[in-house]
Design a protein around this motif. Sequence first.
Motif, PDB file in Angstrom:
ATOM      1  N   GLY A   1       0.456   4.086   2.744  1.00 21.85           N
ATOM      2  CA  GLY A   1       1.710   4.043   3.232  1.00 21.85           C
ATOM      3  C   GLY A   1       2.436   5.614   3.272  1.00 21.85           C
ATOM      4  O   GLY A   1       1.473   6.617   2.989  1.00 21.85           O
TER       5      GLY A   1
ATOM      6  N   LYS B   1       6.946   3.498   3.269  1.00 21.92           N
ATOM      7  CA  LYS B   1       6.861   2.800   4.626  1.00 21.92           C
ATOM      8  C   LYS B   1       5.372   2.349   4.555  1.00 21.92           C
ATOM      9  O   LYS B   1       4.473   3.287   4.824  1.00 21.92           O
ATOM     10  CB  LYS B   1       7.210   3.359   5.896  1.00 21.92           C
ATOM     11  CG  LYS B   1       7.111   2.872   7.053  1.00 21.92           C
ATOM     12  CD  LYS B   1       7.445   3.564   8.433  1.00 21.92           C
ATOM     13  CE  LYS B   1       7.435   3.073   9.479  1.00 21.92           C
ATOM     14  NZ  LYS B   1       7.588   3.872  10.573  1.00 21.92           N
ATOM     15  N   ASP B   2       5.235   1.091   4.639  1.00 18.04           N
ATOM     16  CA  ASP B   2       3.743   0.430   4.469  1.00 18.04           C
ATOM     17  C   ASP B   2       3.264   0.402   5.899  1.00 18.04           C
ATOM     18  O   ASP B   2       3.681   0.165   6.698  1.00 18.04           O
ATOM     19  CB  ASP B   2       3.706  -0.953   3.992  1.00 18.04           C
ATOM     20  CG  ASP B   2       2.488  -1.702   3.492  1.00 18.04           C
ATOM     21  OD1 ASP B   2       1.463  -1.044   4.262  1.00 18.04           O
ATOM     22  OD2 ASP B   2       2.281  -2.739   2.988  1.00 18.04           O
ATOM     23  N   ASN B   3       1.886   0.950   6.058  1.00 19.83           N
ATOM     24  CA  ASN B   3       1.229   1.245   7.091  1.00 19.83           C
ATOM     25  C   ASN B   3       0.791  -0.111   7.839  1.00 19.83           C
ATOM     26  O   ASN B   3       0.659  -0.312   8.883  1.00 19.83           O
ATOM     27  CB  ASN B   3      -0.056   2.059   7.037  1.00 19.83           C
ATOM     28  CG  ASN B   3       0.308   3.157   6.694  1.00 19.83           C
ATOM     29  OD1 ASN B   3       1.468   3.939   7.146  1.00 19.83           O
ATOM     30  ND2 ASN B   3      -0.865   4.254   6.308  1.00 19.83           N
TER      31      ASN B   3
ATOM     32  N   SER C   1       0.427   5.448  -1.852  1.00 19.99           N
ATOM     33  CA  SER C   1       1.010   6.157  -0.736  1.00 19.99           C
ATOM     34  C   SER C   1       0.661   7.377  -0.734  1.00 19.99           C
ATOM     35  O   SER C   1       0.220   7.985  -1.869  1.00 19.99           O
ATOM     36  CB  SER C   1       2.393   5.854  -0.669  1.00 19.99           C
ATOM     37  OG  SER C   1       3.009   6.473   0.423  1.00 19.99           O
TER      38      SER C   1
END
Length: 159
Positions: free
Chosen positions: A37, A67-69, A150
């Motif tokens: 992330g 923000k999760d990939n 992350s």
Amino acid sequence: MNKYSILFKSLLTVVFISAAWIIGAQTKAKPMPQWDGITYLSDQQTTQGEVSVKKFLELIAGPIYVKDNRDSKIYPVNSFSITFGERGLYEDEAGKPMIVTDYITRRCTDKVDTAMLKELRFRAKPGDTAYIEHVMFRNENFKDRFSKESQPIKIVLTQ
């Protein structure tokens, strides 16, 4: 040539080849970590770079987001560590001035605790640096539901 010198040279060659192979195996480049992330401060926009002291103090008081990939959605973090590097002017034994960085590290949940916020408000000035590392988050929409790490971020404080 006698048989002992040939044996000695052969053994020496094997030792050198083995040593070169062992040294080569130990110096292979490690792969760069793949983060799951992108880490953001509380405005969900600031992720790296230079930030004014006033804006940093506002942003660090709120929660940290990721923000999760995998699905490109933003989630609050479970935990992270913050390391604050405060630059200061000191003197060495001879009285010559030198710049030294003092570090404060704290492990936090979704946002910085009040004691660390007080320290940051008291100490933060232009030229200092904040590192937000070991950022762990969980996306409940995926089957594994394990915490993922992350990317770390580095914020340099400006005027």
